[in-house]
Design an enzyme around this catalytic site. Structure first.
Site, PDB file in Angstrom:
ATOM      1  N   CYS A  28       0.171  -7.652 -91.069  1.00  0.00           N
ATOM      2  CA  CYS A  28       1.311  -7.666 -91.986  1.00  0.00           C
ATOM      3  C   CYS A  28       0.922  -8.456 -93.236  1.00  0.00           C
ATOM      4  CB  CYS A  28       2.553  -8.272 -91.325  1.00  0.00           C
ATOM      5  SG  CYS A  28       2.392 -10.031 -90.967  1.00  0.00           S
ATOM      6  N   CYS A 101     -21.236  11.368 -66.001  1.00  0.00           N
ATOM      7  CA  CYS A 101     -22.244  10.529 -66.660  1.00  0.00           C
ATOM      8  C   CYS A 101     -21.586   9.295 -67.262  1.00  0.00           C
ATOM      9  CB  CYS A 101     -22.952  11.311 -67.760  1.00  0.00           C
ATOM     10  SG  CYS A 101     -23.762  12.829 -67.228  1.00  0.00           S
ATOM     11  N   ASP A 502       8.012  14.481 -98.867  1.00  0.00           N
ATOM     12  CA  ASP A 502       8.310  13.805-100.124  1.00  0.00           C
ATOM     13  C   ASP A 502       8.241  14.832-101.257  1.00  0.00           C
ATOM     14  OD1 ASP A 502       8.625  11.508-101.914  1.00  0.00           O
ATOM     15  OD2 ASP A 502       6.551  11.932-102.480  1.00  0.00           O
TER      16      ASP A 502
END
Length: 865
Positions: A28, A101, A502
């Site tokens: 943040c 594997c 948008d």
């Protein structure tokens, strides 16, 4: 990941250095501020870049005044842990090409001191581990070697060859031994079943359970076959047992040894050869999937031609290029690094980056990307990023890292396989032992049936069904200019039934331009543009810049531009200034309240556009031609079309009306229509005004739109749209957050992109923020990639489902038929293992055939621009 490099390859020891640290908990702005403030206390810090979205900290520092340890200490002093270069290592393990594997390697690493967070990626042959301080790569290489695999350290996500070399699998040592074994097996079968009279007895054993058992030449050939073709299987089985991995190598090794010990050399030889062939075919199939990754890695050239200060040219490795170098690129050569064109012009094929089929014209000042190809002209390019930080390098890294993000179905498969294999192995042992012990049945018959079920127990094809599909889909998308960050996002796009879009920069081009110029009161268009341009040239407003650009496009000579004095920007209204002694205004209609009369004006029609051609009737206010009410007629009509109206005039009279708008992308309507045909509900979210939003929505065919939204209101609408996809009981299921996708420009829409179940960024090429923030990045400003993305996602989801259920169905059918003798070892290997592995891989490769569709005529228009 941590990386410390000098500013250039030849930099002296005291040159500025760069240190990149992974700080996952720095997530943040507040966290970034604390870390930055702590590090800034050190002397010698030149620059700090705290990248919150990716949890990375990049520090430029002077090594003569501070060092890496001090920087790390300051980060820890701020309360944050570091995952640095010393703690994350990546290795190339090309022979690790299947789930069993990978399990073997994981088991070997789990017991290694100092190793944690093991991540195996068989689809790309890579292993990434986190290690404690003091644990070097040699320790990890040794641990992987104890599982029977060779490992090579990789400097970063792009260096080296993570998928192994290009040698055909059919020329490998395994292929040679398998071929020899198959030849011996065939000869033994001829002697045993066809020319039995020519099959001489070698010796006989008498006594105990071996009474009167005679060994012929065919038996010796079968034993030799099991030894030669089965040697790699037994070797791998030994490593599996050593690492407590109940995988296919262990099961097949046990099967071969048990067959020989129980005097079934033919079955043992057949099992060794068929399984070896199956392994080779599976490796071949996996190589096909890895080829798509190799193609991405091969996009960047190996060498570059650098122009030196003396005018000479020098060929150097592309990885040695430094920021500021000038490279010479001729037609047909690949551009070796991201850069800016200094000289020359050319049409550049950018399809490796953006997926666009039409070359883009590049001239001085334009950005170009590594791996793109000039088609027609010579370019001199200044390098702006190092090789490992170029756009194509980041794409390759992200495509490879996408394998880390497992889909929900992949997690289900892993959980199912961990339960399925032990259960079937237990059943195999029970079938082999119980009937003879409890009912006196034939040991020979039930042993072979148990052996068959043992082969069926391996879930290889089932486990690889999802990752091979994900790798194929993600690499196919990358080649077409769509970067998908992980398998779960590839899956989630197809599951989203709502796409929030948008407006600015997504449905529209994001650049304002003049659409209409209506001259008034005897002025002509050039005069209106000249006066408006002279004033707006002093303004920084985007609308003013659009007017200035349009005036220049129209050829309105700047030499004739009138002088402006007493310029003033009127915040929220427009600008004013004196031209030729008269105060002129350019701005909103409200700016002219109390000034010029806009309700009774006259359009200039002499030599201009007739009023009727502009769609207006002459007002009856007076007898003069072109009488017009700008406020009642012109302004509302233009605003209804989504345009912003600017009036140009003096205190006494208006001179003209200019309309400015953000143009809709030519492919927007087609893309929206295609999405709706696919069942996607398209919703437009915009901060623009209601009139503009309505006009754009109507033009592109969107029925639902929400205008005048602040950033936090966009987030709220995304949550509201997610809530509308909940069940009738009001409870949100686990996938609710993935039912809404959001597409935006990747920068201004970053919060909304992060909130949506899937964030899709437009025009991400060369944009760090978009590449780091979005879950899916459309590398070009091309809306045609949205329908392609949904089609690819739907197809990939279908392929994954087909692979999973086909694998389960075949395994179930074979397992059900085994106790009744309908299925033999040959069926189990050829159909259950080899056949299904080839089947799921081949089915996954179909995703490469999904191609973007281009609306008719669009490509030609782009080429004309």
């Amino acid at each position: 990941m941590s990386d410390t490099t000098p500013s250039s390859p030849d930099a002296p020891p005291d040159a500025s250095r760069s240190l990149e640290l992974r700080v996952p908990d720095m997530d943040c702005p507040s966290c970034a501020g604390k870390v930055t403030n702590s590090v800034e206390r050190l002397e010698g810090i030149d620059a700090i870049d705290a990248r919150v979205t990716s949890g990375r900290l990049v520090v430029e520092f002077d090594p003569t005044r501070t060092d890496e340890d001090e920087i790390r200490e300051r980060v820890r002093a701020a309360g944050y842990e570091i995952v640095g270069a010393a703690s994350e290592l990546t290795f190339s393990v090309p022979d690790m090409d299947c789930a069993s594997c990978a399990n073997k390697v994981e088991n070997a690493l789990e017991g290694t001191a100092g190793v944690s967070e093991i991540e195996t990626r068989p689809a790309s042959g890579r292993v990434t581990v986190s290690v404690a301080d003091g644990t070097g790569s040699e320790t990890v290489v040794e641990a992987i070697g104890s599982a029977g695999y060779d490992a090579t350290p990789m400097d970063d996500g792009t260096d080296g060859e993570p998928m192994g070399d290009d040698e055909p699998i059919w020329k490998s040592r395994r292929a040679v031994t398998t071929g020899v074994g198959a030849a011996l097996l065939g000869l033994g079968m001829l002697l045993e079943f066809v020319f039995s009279s020519a099959n001489p007895a070698l010796f006989s054993l008498v006594g105990g359970d071996l009474v009167d058992r005679t060994y012929h030449l065919s038996t010796a050939l079968f034993l030799l076959t099991a030894a030669i073709a089965g040697a790699p299987i037994l070797r791998n089985g030994y490593y599996s047992a050593r690492n407590r991995s109940l995988d296919i190598d262990f099961l097949m090794g046990v099967g071969i040894l048990a067959s020989v010990a129980a005097h079934h050399p033919f079955e043992g030889a057949m099992l060794a050869v068929l399984f070896s062939v199956a392994e080779l075919l599976e490796r071949f199939s996996m190589d096909r999937a890895r080829d798509s990754l190799r193609e991405l890695m091969d996009l960047s050239p190996d060498t570059a031609t650098v122009k030196r200060e003396d005018g000479g040219e020098e060929t150097v490795p592309a990885e040695d290029l430094a920021v500021g170098d000038v490279v010479v690129v001729r037609p047909g050569e690949k551009i070796p690094a991201d850069g800016v064109v200094l000289e020359g012009e050319s049409a550049v094929d950018q399809s490796p980056i953006t997926g666009e089929s039409v070359p883009a014209d590049k001239t001085a000042g334009d950005e170009v990307y590594a791996g793109t190809i000039p088609e027609s002209g010579y370019l001199e390019v200044e390098v702006v990023s190092e090789a490992d930080d170029s756009t194509i390098a980041r794409i390759v890294r992200m495509v490879e890292d996408a394998e880390r993000e497992k889909t929900q179905r992949e997690r289900f498969v892993d959980r199912f396989a961990s339960v399925y294999t032990p259960i079937v192995v237990t059943l195999a042992v029970a079938i082999a032992v119980a009937p003879p012990l409890l009912a006196g049945a034939s040991w020979n018959t039930w042993f072979l049936r148990g052996l068959t079920l043992l082969v069926i127990a391996c879930p290889c094809a089932f486990v690889i069904s999802t990752p091979v599909s994900v790798v194929s889909g993600i690499t196919s998308a990358a080649r077409n200019g769509v970067l998908i960050k992980g398998g779960r996002y590839l899956e989630a796009v197809g599951e989203s039934d709502v796409l929030a879009v948008d407006k600015t920069g997504t449905l529209t081009e994001g650049d304002l331009s003049v659409t209409d110029v209506i001259p008034l009161e005897g002025a002509d268009e050039d005069d209106v543009l000249r006066r408006a341009g002279a004033l707006e040239r002093r303004s920084e407003h985007p609308i003013g810049q659009a007017i200035v650009d349009y005036a220049e496009e129209r050829g309105v000579a700047t030499d004739d531009e009138p002088d402006v004095t007493a310029f003033e920007a009127l915040t929220g209204k427009g600008v004013r200034g004196e031209i030729d002694g008269a105060t002129h205004y350019v701005g909103k209609p409200d700016l002219f309240d109390g000034l010029a009369d806009l309700e009774h004006t006259h359009a200039t029609t002499d030599g201009g556009v007739a009023l009727a051609e502009m769609g207006y009737d002459s007002s009856p206010q007076c007898e003069r031609e072109g009488c017009l009410d700008v406020l009642a007629d012109v302004v509302p009509d233009l605003e209804a079309e989504g345009k912003t109206v600017v009036i140009v005039g003096t205190e006494d009279r208006p001179l003209g009306v200019i309309a400015v708008a953000d143009r809709v992308r030519p492919e927007a309507k087609w893309a929206v229509s295609k999405l709706q045909d696919q069942g996607v509900r398209v919703v437009m979210l915009t901060g623009d005004n209601e009139g503009t939003a309505r006009a754009i929505a109507e033009e592109v065919g969107i029925d639902e739109y929400h205008a005048e939204l602040l950033p936090d209101e966009k987030l709220e609408w995304i949550r509201r749209l997610e809530g509308e996809t909940e069940g009738d009981d009001g409870e949100t299921d686990g996938d609710a957050e993935a039912t809404v996708a959001m597409v935006g420009d990747g920068i201004n829409d970053a919060p909304a992109l992060a909130t949506a179940g899937v964030g899709i960024a437009m025009g991400a090429a060369g944009t760090d923020t978009a590449l780091e923030t979005a879950d899916v990045a459309l590398m070009s400003d091309d809306l045609t990639r949205l329908p392609y993305l949904y089609e690819l996602s739907h197809t990939a989801t279908g392929v994954i489902r087909q692979n999973i259920w086909a694998s389960l169905a075949v395994k179930a059918a074979l397992a059900a038929g085994t106790p009744f003798g309908f299925v033999t070892v040959i069926h189990a290997v050829v159909i259950g293992d080899m056949g299904m592995s080839l089947g799921v891989t081949g089915n996954a490769m179909r995703l490469a055939n999904v191609e973007p569709e281009t609306p008719e005529g669009l490509e030609r228009r782009r080429g004309d621009q």
